[in-house]
Design an enzyme around this catalytic site. Structure first.
Site, PDB file in Angstrom:
ATOM      1  N   LYS A 100      55.170  52.423   6.558  1.00  0.00           N
ATOM      2  CA  LYS A 100      54.106  53.345   6.988  1.00  0.00           C
ATOM      3  C   LYS A 100      54.113  53.563   8.496  1.00  0.00           C
ATOM      4  O   LYS A 100      53.875  54.651   8.984  1.00  0.00           O
ATOM      5  CB  LYS A 100      52.739  52.830   6.554  1.00  0.00           C
ATOM      6  N   GLU A 126      57.074  56.742  -1.410  1.00  0.00           N
ATOM      7  CA  GLU A 126      55.884  56.484  -2.235  1.00  0.00           C
ATOM      8  C   GLU A 126      55.254  55.135  -1.907  1.00  0.00           C
ATOM      9  O   GLU A 126      54.024  54.984  -1.933  1.00  0.00           O
ATOM     10  CB  GLU A 126      56.272  56.524  -3.724  1.00  0.00           C
ATOM     11  N   VAL A 129      52.288  54.165   1.227  1.00  0.00           N
ATOM     12  CA  VAL A 129      50.833  54.307   1.183  1.00  0.00           C
ATOM     13  C   VAL A 129      50.316  53.811  -0.165  1.00  0.00           C
ATOM     14  O   VAL A 129      50.768  54.268  -1.216  1.00  0.00           O
ATOM     15  CB  VAL A 129      50.390  55.771   1.385  1.00  0.00           C
ATOM     16  N   GLY A 135      46.117  34.388   0.253  1.00  0.00           N
ATOM     17  CA  GLY A 135      47.288  35.200   0.558  1.00  0.00           C
ATOM     18  C   GLY A 135      46.998  36.689   0.678  1.00  0.00           C
ATOM     19  O   GLY A 135      47.907  37.502   0.770  1.00  0.00           O
ATOM     20  N   GLU A 146      46.814  37.979   6.411  1.00  0.00           N
ATOM     21  CA  GLU A 146      47.785  37.262   7.232  1.00  0.00           C
ATOM     22  C   GLU A 146      47.061  36.276   8.139  1.00  0.00           C
ATOM     23  O   GLU A 146      45.846  36.361   8.334  1.00  0.00           O
ATOM     24  CB  GLU A 146      48.538  38.258   8.135  1.00  0.00           C
ATOM     25  N   LYS A 158      48.329  54.812   7.296  1.00  0.00           N
ATOM     26  CA  LYS A 158      48.451  55.418   5.977  1.00  0.00           C
ATOM     27  C   LYS A 158      47.736  56.773   5.938  1.00  0.00           C
ATOM     28  O   LYS A 158      48.228  57.731   5.333  1.00  0.00           O
ATOM     29  CB  LYS A 158      47.888  54.473   4.914  1.00  0.00           C
TER      30      LYS A 158
END
Lengths: 452, 452
Positions: B106, B130, B133, B188, B191, B206
């Site tokens: 992105k 594809e 985003v 998870g 980050e 995005k």
């Protein structure tokens, strides 16, 4: 490829009028998107004297289907007649004349998909049908293109806006089925004769098409187990709510073992590739947890939840009918033909062909589900013992049971709701037959599937 | 067209591993869908000694990007390095070498889309994205193909799963922002350094891509007005709830006048073609009515609501990140290249080209919205008079106001929540500056947009 694509509309009612409007009022946009002009060259109607969109040039309106199909300036025939009679003739003639076909006709594809697609392959022409399922919701492209990396393991869909409108009005407005239906008719969401919508036929046609794309099976609509919403009473909505559920008319397909909605037998929603190449199909009222995505779809909307073994679950939602939503899908197909995408998709997908993807349709009686069962029973000793004994005989265990005190004194019939654990439809039906024949059972039992 | 399509993966971390797994474990399926074999011929990694999926033949793993890109048996380069440095070099080199490119990057497209697409056009090759985003949600195809008959008038999207997970945990678990973030990190979903997710940067990248497809505007991410979720406190969630709203981090684009979410200035959600060719873009926490479709999107899911002038509103929802959902979209692009669809789409769409669709980006200060404003004020006479006077000076009217009794005696700061009617962002900011400087304002004001 900058040649004009000539279009003939066969049928110019509600949807056809919408298609004409988009092509004529937004010609620049459509040309830009398709990379070439899309020109409406023929509009065939039954009654040319009827007043229509003033943007449609009068000299392209006629009653002559044959002339439109055989006009060398027409490259795509858009069939918007509906039904399986004249519409089928038009589609086959158009293909034989070397034209591509765009159709919104679910009945035609569900009933005669193999014949239509075989004719298209013979003629080296393309059939597009995004508008045939879920109106403006692009679920045909989602299944056929966007999710192409996946084996679909299950589909759960609200495909009939009329039924969903009625169920929403019953759940939120506390209306009876009859009152909700009357409201739907008043607002134009239901036809004067709503049978095909509320008995599940319409959804079964659409499910047959989705099952062909996702599993390669050619189930005829009449082979799909089907239960409508007309047996749902206000009391069921209330009981469901009390148990934490919302009732929706779902069209469902799921693979693998034979259970509904990812139970112990493992499959479908687990993301695993199905162990057994069978697919169960049904249209039925299903009790969904209030928090389920589909439980929250309100009014006349359609929504399709697709489980893919790679992506997991994705949802597609929007207007499932109506003039402009359906026109949006028809024109998207025309643009795809203009771009040249649709031809590639058609050739690659091999729909309704002899190519076998190995799936067979599960016989309805072997399908496993949990069930909601509402009985009207005479309020006297031993009733519960009889009912539970019959279920036990068929090895069906009970998950929960609700019986309220009778509202009136005097032992009139009272409702008794039983929710079962997983059972095969066949054994459940057997138990149901015996329960129906009990002298204490005061009315035909009502039952629906559980969504979990 | 039955030739094998050779594929090189550049980068084989989480997503790359997923792509390799689908191509290798489901080779038959992919071949059937693409109409030709897709063969993984090169996998380029930084550290070839790392243990990987045992399905990947060891002899195709190397560290040599150049060799992979220039291998005549490679027709498509899949860039999964991320970032705008090496990744950009790889993409441009691959195009120059005559390869198609599939990317999930992105940042690269948002920052350098024009350069990349121009290079692709020069080389007569295709770029597919594809996966860039909304992960597994096929929103690029929806905007570019399925809705091609429409001018999009507005987009409302949850594009950052981390932020949505945190907001869901705050709303449903009553957690503080810090606790919700810690939980997201433990599971998870966030980050160790969550900055780009929670400050709106990720969603802005995005949104820039979606805005290019829907409106042809080339907004750089840093030009998109952006507000993160890190100023949201538990008290805001509670006040919003009390007012009937849920707070979501939305990426929004809307056309026409200058108002948020279809107010009096008329546009966007009305289904009308925009009168003024301007598009407003922002990423911000927005208060949505509990019944709004996007208010019901929970956890790490993504969802994109698109308003088209023909179809009305359609919704696309699913997993916005993760190994297999993202791999699903990457492999869909590879299949599209195999089928030959992607090349047609790329040529027709003319993304990031000089083709002007007439839209310009609205300056942020002119964007109109309703606002939620929470102040901490000293509990003494005249405070409310001062605040309301300042708002009146900027011609901002008040829609509702909530002030609860102080929890403790003694005149400590108390929260005061003001919800405004529509106002331009510029005037609201001016009023905010003055309110911030009031001696009775005890902490920096907190404000969000209203979704209606």
């Amino acid at each position: 490829m900058n040649d004009t694509l000539g279009i003939a509309l066969i049928g110019c009612g509600t949807v056809g009028g919408g298609v004409a409007r988009v092509l004529l009022a937004h010609a620049d946009r459509v040309t830009q998107r398709a990379g070439r002009p899309l020109e409406l060259r023929r509009v065939v109607v039954r009654d040319p004297s009827k007043s229509r969109d003033p943007l449609i040039p009068l000299d392209i309106i006629s009653t002559d289907i044959h002339a439109a199909i055989n006009d060398p300036g027409v490259h795509v025939v858009v069939e918007l007649i509906g039904g399986t009679g004249l519409a089928k003739r038009v589609v086959l003639d158009a293909l034989a004349a070397g034209k591509h076909v765009v159709t919104a006709n679910k009945a035609l594809l569900a009933d005669a998909g193999a014949e239509v697609f075989e004719a298209a392959r013979r003629a080296d022409r393309t059939v597009c049908f995004e508008a045939a399922v879920a109106g403006g919701v692009p679920v045909i492209r989602a299944l056929g293109e966007s999710l192409a990396a996946n084996q679909v393991t299950a589909i759960q869909a609200i495909l009939n806006g009329t039924s969903n409108f009625i169920l929403t009005a019953m759940a939120e407005g506390g209306k009876s089925y009859a009152d909700a239906l009357a409201e739907a008719q008043k607002l134009g969401y239901a036809e004067a004769d709503p049978t095909l919508d509320v008995d599940g036929s319409d959804a079964a046609h659409k499910l047959a098409i989705l099952a062909q794309i996702a599993f390669g099976v050619a189930a005829k609509p009449h082979e799909i187990a089907r239960q409508g919403i007309d047996t749902i009473e206000a009391i069921d909505i209330r009981f469901a709510n009390e148990l934490g559920y919302t009732i929706k008319l779902l069209a469902e397909a799921w693979t693998g073992g034979h259970s509904h909605s990812g139970n112990g037998a493992k499959l479908s929603r687990s993301g695993a590739v199905p162990a057994e190449p069978t697919v169960a199909l049904h249209v039925a009222p299903v009790l969904l947890r209030h928090t389920d995505l589909l439980a929250q779809v309100r009014g006349a909307y359609n929504a399709v939840l697709v489980y893919g073994d790679v992506v997991g679950e994705t949802l597609y939602q929007g207007p499932g009918a109506g003039q402009m939503p359906t026109a949006s899908s028809v024109v998207a197909d025309l643009i795809d033909l203009g771009v040249g995408r649709a031809q590639r998709t058609f050739a690659a997908a091999k729909l309704w062909s002899r190519e076998d993807r190995g799936f067979t349709v599960e016989p309805p009686e072997r399908v496993r589900s949990r069930f909601y069962l509402r009985l009207q029973v005479v309020d006297r000793p031993g009733v519960l013992a009889d009912v539970t004994r019959i279920l036990a005989d068929e090895e069906i265990s009970i998950s929960s049971l609700v019986q309220h005190e009778a509202e009136e004194e005097g032992g009139g019939p009272v409702p008794l709701v039983v929710v079962t654990h997983y059972a095969s439809t066949g054994r459940f039906r057997k138990a149901l037959d015996r329960i129906t024949r009990l002298p204490t059972t005061a009315a035909a039992p009502v039952f629906f599937s559980m969504g979990d």
